[in-house]
Enzyme design. Structure first.
Site, mmCIF file in Angstrom:
data_model
loop_
_atom_site.group_PDB
_atom_site.id
_atom_site.type_symbol
_atom_site.label_atom_id
_atom_site.label_comp_id
_atom_site.label_asym_id
_atom_site.label_seq_id
_atom_site.Cartn_x
_atom_site.Cartn_y
_atom_site.Cartn_z
ATOM 1 N N LEU A 106 0.827 -1.216 0.000
ATOM 2 C CA LEU A 106 0.000 0.000 0.000
ATOM 3 C C LEU A 106 0.862 1.268 0.000
ATOM 4 O O LEU A 106 0.599 2.219 -0.745
ATOM 5 C CB LEU A 106 -0.951 0.004 1.209
ATOM 6 C CG LEU A 106 -1.945 1.158 1.189
ATOM 7 C CD1 LEU A 106 -3.018 0.939 0.122
ATOM 8 C CD2 LEU A 106 -2.590 1.355 2.560
ATOM 9 N N LYS B 69 2.799 -1.984 9.407
ATOM 10 C CA LYS B 69 1.824 -2.768 10.165
ATOM 11 C C LYS B 69 1.570 -2.038 11.486
ATOM 12 O O LYS B 69 2.474 -1.382 12.039
ATOM 13 C CB LYS B 69 2.387 -4.169 10.443
ATOM 14 C CG LYS B 69 2.484 -5.027 9.191
ATOM 15 C CD LYS B 69 1.119 -5.541 8.789
ATOM 16 C CE LYS B 69 1.213 -6.566 7.683
ATOM 17 N NZ LYS B 69 -0.121 -6.997 7.221
ATOM 18 N N ASN C 191 -3.990 -0.050 9.564
ATOM 19 C CA ASN C 191 -5.190 -0.732 10.064
ATOM 20 C C ASN C 191 -5.266 -0.625 11.582
ATOM 21 O O ASN C 191 -4.252 -0.478 12.250
ATOM 22 C CB ASN C 191 -5.123 -2.226 9.722
ATOM 23 C CG ASN C 191 -5.397 -2.476 8.257
ATOM 24 O OD1 ASN C 191 -6.086 -1.688 7.608
ATOM 25 N ND2 ASN C 191 -4.858 -3.565 7.736
ATOM 26 N N LYS D 180 -13.940 1.135 9.701
ATOM 27 C CA LYS D 180 -13.051 0.262 8.926
ATOM 28 C C LYS D 180 -12.573 -0.904 9.807
ATOM 29 O O LYS D 180 -12.502 -2.053 9.351
ATOM 30 C CB LYS D 180 -11.857 1.070 8.412
ATOM 31 C CG LYS D 180 -10.926 0.199 7.594
ATOM 32 C CD LYS D 180 -9.744 0.952 7.063
ATOM 33 C CE LYS D 180 -8.822 -0.043 6.363
ATOM 34 N NZ LYS D 180 -7.478 0.445 6.229
ATOM 35 N N ASN E 46 -11.568 -10.016 8.452
ATOM 36 C CA ASN E 46 -10.224 -10.581 8.638
ATOM 37 C C ASN E 46 -10.245 -11.709 9.660
ATOM 38 O O ASN E 46 -9.628 -12.755 9.455
ATOM 39 C CB ASN E 46 -9.241 -9.490 9.085
ATOM 40 C CG ASN E 46 -9.045 -8.426 8.022
ATOM 41 O OD1 ASN E 46 -9.841 -8.306 7.103
ATOM 42 N ND2 ASN E 46 -8.004 -7.650 8.142
ATOM 43 N N SER F 44 -8.014 -12.038 2.770
ATOM 44 C CA SER F 44 -7.838 -10.875 3.648
ATOM 45 C C SER F 44 -6.381 -10.757 4.096
ATOM 46 O O SER F 44 -5.639 -11.738 4.122
ATOM 47 C CB SER F 44 -8.753 -10.984 4.865
ATOM 48 O OG SER F 44 -8.269 -11.982 5.740
ATOM 49 N N SER F 45 -5.996 -9.543 4.483
ATOM 50 C CA SER F 45 -4.592 -9.304 4.849
ATOM 51 C C SER F 45 -4.180 -10.172 6.041
ATOM 52 O O SER F 45 -3.046 -10.645 6.119
ATOM 53 C CB SER F 45 -4.380 -7.826 5.156
ATOM 54 O OG SER F 45 -5.289 -7.399 6.136
ATOM 55 N N GLU G 155 -2.242 -8.438 12.662
ATOM 56 C CA GLU G 155 -2.640 -7.224 13.388
ATOM 57 C C GLU G 155 -3.777 -7.526 14.371
ATOM 58 O O GLU G 155 -4.606 -6.670 14.661
ATOM 59 C CB GLU G 155 -3.036 -6.136 12.386
ATOM 60 C CG GLU G 155 -1.836 -5.703 11.553
ATOM 61 C CD GLU G 155 -2.131 -4.652 10.507
ATOM 62 O OE1 GLU G 155 -1.400 -3.651 10.425
ATOM 63 O OE2 GLU G 155 -3.097 -4.846 9.740
HETATM 64 O O1 PAF Z 1 -7.471 -6.211 5.468
HETATM 65 C C1 PAF Z 1 -8.043 -6.496 4.403
HETATM 66 O O2 PAF Z 1 -7.817 -7.542 3.805
HETATM 67 C C2 PAF Z 1 -9.005 -5.479 3.807
HETATM 68 O O3 PAF Z 1 -9.087 -4.381 4.658
HETATM 69 C C3 PAF Z 1 -10.411 -6.010 3.501
HETATM 70 C C4 PAF Z 1 -11.316 -4.846 3.193
HETATM 71 C C5 PAF Z 1 -10.970 -6.815 4.627
HETATM 72 C C6 PAF Z 1 -10.432 -6.772 2.198
HETATM 73 O O4 PAF Z 1 -9.723 -7.958 2.176
#
Ligand code: PAF
Length: 299
Positions: free
Chosen positions: A11, A71, A96, A178, A186, A247-248, A260
């Site tokens: 990112l 992170k 995040n 968010k 996640n 997801s991340s 995280e």
């Molecule tokens: O962390 C992530 O993966 C993203 O924020 C999301 C929106 C859940 C999409 O995979």
């Protein structure tokens, strides 16, 4: 403007690359990635395509602000390193989780800290190469809702480079929203080992999604955080728009990396404790994911 992108992973590199269209950008990140960028430029594929040339070595000159994209568990270490190397300066977190801005405010002073949330998604392909997977709006704001020049200049700089950005006087609310979406998507995709879309297709998973969202909403109410929209619907919409994503957090688990979890589920559980309510689902997800970070798989 002159930007430092601190924590130039996928990112951060995306923002750094796009901003380098019209601004001076210094990327700070992993040595191998930066030397590939220095040699061949930063290649972005997907929604954006091109080769960008942000700087990768600091020549001692000064910068206007730092974009922090590490992170969330690295926030304090990163903040101290920025302070020691570049001095006190405005910092915008695009990380995040809940609580990053407070950590930054302790190091830089509250008036220097901006929070941000973005719908852009990027994945790392290899050193020097990233994939721009998702696009959308970026919201930025000061913790106290003010709109100083620095914030306006930053929004203008982003917009000029093709990063649609709006200023909000309620950035904490956006960060909470968010993080609530992240807690459901996640956390559940990590323990179910599924793509985001499965949370809509499977009736059991879909029920779990509702339960995580309703617990997070109860925590927000207890903390007097006015979310202003139905977070279950919002989460379903994000899962629909990112149905094919891993997801991340699940990506981190699959790579054997730290997640995280503390800044998402751990943070919600901690806020619930402060306000005297229980958060059994976030507690469970926090423990399960911490265990998954350490488990040795059979076979
Ligand atoms: O962390 C992530 O993966 C993203 O924020 C999301 C929106 C859940 C999409 O995979």
């Amino acid at each position: 403007m002159r930007f430092i992108v601190f924590g130039a992973g996928a990112l951060g590199s995306l923002f750094g690359g796009l901003l380098s269209r019209h601004h001076d950008v210094l990327l700070v990140g992993r040595k191998e990635h930066l030397s590939a960028v220095a040699k061949r430029g930063l290649t972005i594929e997907g929604i954006t395509s091109g080769v960008f040339r942000p700087d990768t070595e600091w020549d001692g000159s000064s910068y206007d602000m730092v974009l922090l994209t590490t992170k969330a568990y690295d926030t304090e270490r990163a903040a101290r390193e920025i302070l020691a190397t570049f001095g006190k300066m405005p910092v915008l977190s695009l990380q995040n989780g809940i609580g990053n801005e407070e950590v930054l405010a302790d190091v830089f002073g509250r008036e220097q800290v901006m929070g941000g949330v973005t719908s852009h998604g990027a994945t790392f392909v290899e050193n020097g190469r990233i994939y721009h997977a998702g696009t959308g709006e970026t919201l930025i704001g000061m913790l106290d809702g003010r709109t100083p020049d620095m914030l306006k200049k930053t929004a203008d700089a982003f917009n000029r480079c093709g990063i649609p950005t709006t200023i909000t006087s309620h950035i904490q609310r956006e960060i909470w929203k968010k993080t609530m979406v992240n807690a459901a998507i996640n956390g559940l995709t990590s323990i179910l080992r599924c793509r985001n879309g499965f949370l809509l297709e499977n009736e059991h998973a879909s029920h779990l999604l509702e339960r995580v969202c309703s617990e997070c909403s109860a925590i927000a109410r207890a903390a007097h955080m006015d979310i202003g929209e139905d977070i279950t619907e919002k989460t379903r919409e994000v899962a629909r728009n990112t149905a094919e994503n891993i997801s991340s957090m699940l990506q981190d688990i699959l790579k054997g990396k730290k997640t995280e979890v503390d800044e998402i589920h751990g943070a919600f559980a901690a806020v619930a404790r402060v306000h005297g309510i229980s958060a059994p689902i976030n507690e469970f997800l926090a423990q399960a994911i911490r265990a998954m970070e350490n488990v040795r798989h059979l076979g």
